[in-house]
Design an enzyme around this catalytic site. Structure first.
Site, PDB file in Angstrom:
ATOM      1  N   ASP A 163      -5.495  -3.425  -3.130  1.00  0.00           N
ATOM      2  CA  ASP A 163      -6.796  -4.082  -3.325  1.00  0.00           C
ATOM      3  C   ASP A 163      -6.723  -5.140  -4.415  1.00  0.00           C
ATOM      4  OD1 ASP A 163      -7.867  -2.481  -1.372  1.00  0.00           O
ATOM      5  OD2 ASP A 163      -8.911  -1.124  -2.747  1.00  0.00           O
ATOM      6  N   GLU A 190      -5.977  -8.024   5.628  1.00  0.00           N
ATOM      7  CA  GLU A 190      -5.228  -8.902   4.731  1.00  0.00           C
ATOM      8  C   GLU A 190      -5.171 -10.324   5.285  1.00  0.00           C
ATOM      9  OE1 GLU A 190      -2.034  -6.958   7.361  1.00  0.00           O
ATOM     10  OE2 GLU A 190      -3.918  -6.362   6.414  1.00  0.00           O
ATOM     11  N   HIS A 215      -3.181   2.162  -2.490  1.00  0.00           N
ATOM     12  CA  HIS A 215      -4.216   1.255  -1.992  1.00  0.00           C
ATOM     13  C   HIS A 215      -4.923   0.510  -3.119  1.00  0.00           C
ATOM     14  CE1 HIS A 215      -4.117   2.202   2.305  1.00  0.00           C
ATOM     15  NE2 HIS A 215      -3.794   3.437   1.933  1.00  0.00           N
ATOM     16  N   ASN A 241       0.819  -1.215   0.000  1.00  0.00           N
ATOM     17  CA  ASN A 241       0.000   0.000   0.000  1.00  0.00           C
ATOM     18  C   ASN A 241       0.854   1.266   0.000  1.00  0.00           C
ATOM     19  OD1 ASN A 241      -2.548  -1.220  -0.052  1.00  0.00           O
ATOM     20  ND2 ASN A 241      -2.594  -1.467   2.178  1.00  0.00           N
TER      21      ASN A 241
END
Length: 244
Positions: free
Chosen positions: A191, A217, A187, A182
């Site tokens: 994802d 996660e 981000h 990230n």
């Protein structure tokens, strides 16, 4: 009293589907259609000349519920009113959901001469219901079970394993150093990594296994009929009851 002309206008212009069938026969090849209104033709794609004289069973298909059809059949045999929800099919084979209210029609002597079916299209409502059910049980990012749904399903499997003294394995996955993904790539990239991980893990599992997103996660896998060594090694010969 409403005149027959006004009543005919109501029937012709209503959005509800109206189908009139003969009182006999009820068994195949019946019930035989003697009238349909424009709303029926619009939704199903059948013209009056294509459906009048045919059986209402023309609308049934592969997943039309046989038990519901049998209930309707028994009620009509007994000349009773019945209301059901039934999945049917239009002319081109698309599934449609109908709320069906079947009412016996009697002549001046009290004899049942016809049945009127008032049908309402429930397709959009059923689709919305399915979508809401999916949203309630699925993690939006990965497409696998969310934490609540996984917990519900795992509880069922735990109880089954305990009752029948069967083996069951639980695997927890945590992506190491995920914060770095990230921080360095954003981000959106993070994802995408989680979504890909969910898809890949799902593809490697049996149909009886369950996987869900437990946290940010973190993933959890529940593997029925699987000993600990089979879950750890992932060898098919150690994973009892493996399905295709």
């Amino acid at each position: 009293m409403i005149s027959s002309e006004i009543f005919q206008q109501l029937v012709q212009r209503t959005n509800d589907l109206i189908v009139v069938t003969l009182a006999s026969p009820i068994d195949p090849p019946g019930p035989i259609v003697s009238y349909v209104n424009p709303a029926f033709c619009t939704l199903t794609g059948y013209g009056p000349d294509e459906i009048i004289g045919q059986s209402t069973r023309t609308l049934y298909g592969p997943v039309t519920d046989a038990d519901t059809v049998a209930r309707m059949h028994d009620a009509m045999k007994a000349q009773q009113q019945i209301r059901v929800e039934l999945q049917c099919y239009n002319k081109v084979g698309e599934a449609i959901w109908l709320d069906i209210n079947v009412v016996p029609l009697r002549d001046d002597s009290g004899q049942v001469t016809h049945f009127a079916s008032i049908k309402r299209d429930l397709t959009a409502a059923k689709q919305l219901q399915e979508e809401l059910s999916t949203l309630a049980s699925t993690d939006a990012l990965t497409g696998i079970f969310n934490r609540r749904k996984l917990f519900e399903q795992a509880a069922i499997e735990f109880a089954r394993a305990y009752r029948y003294h069967r083996e069951l394995a639980v695997v927890m996955l945590d992506v190491d150093h995920f914060k770095r993904v990230n921080d360095e790539h954003g981000h959106f990239a993070g994802d995408q990594v989680l979504a890909a991980l969910g898809r890949h893990a799902r593809a490697l599992l049996r149909g009886s296994d369950m996987i869900g997103r437990w946290g940010g996660e973190e993933f959890m896998i529940v593997m029925p009929e699987t000993p600990l060594d089979g879950a750890a090694v992932g060898r098919p010969d150690l994973m009892r009851g493996r399905s295709s």
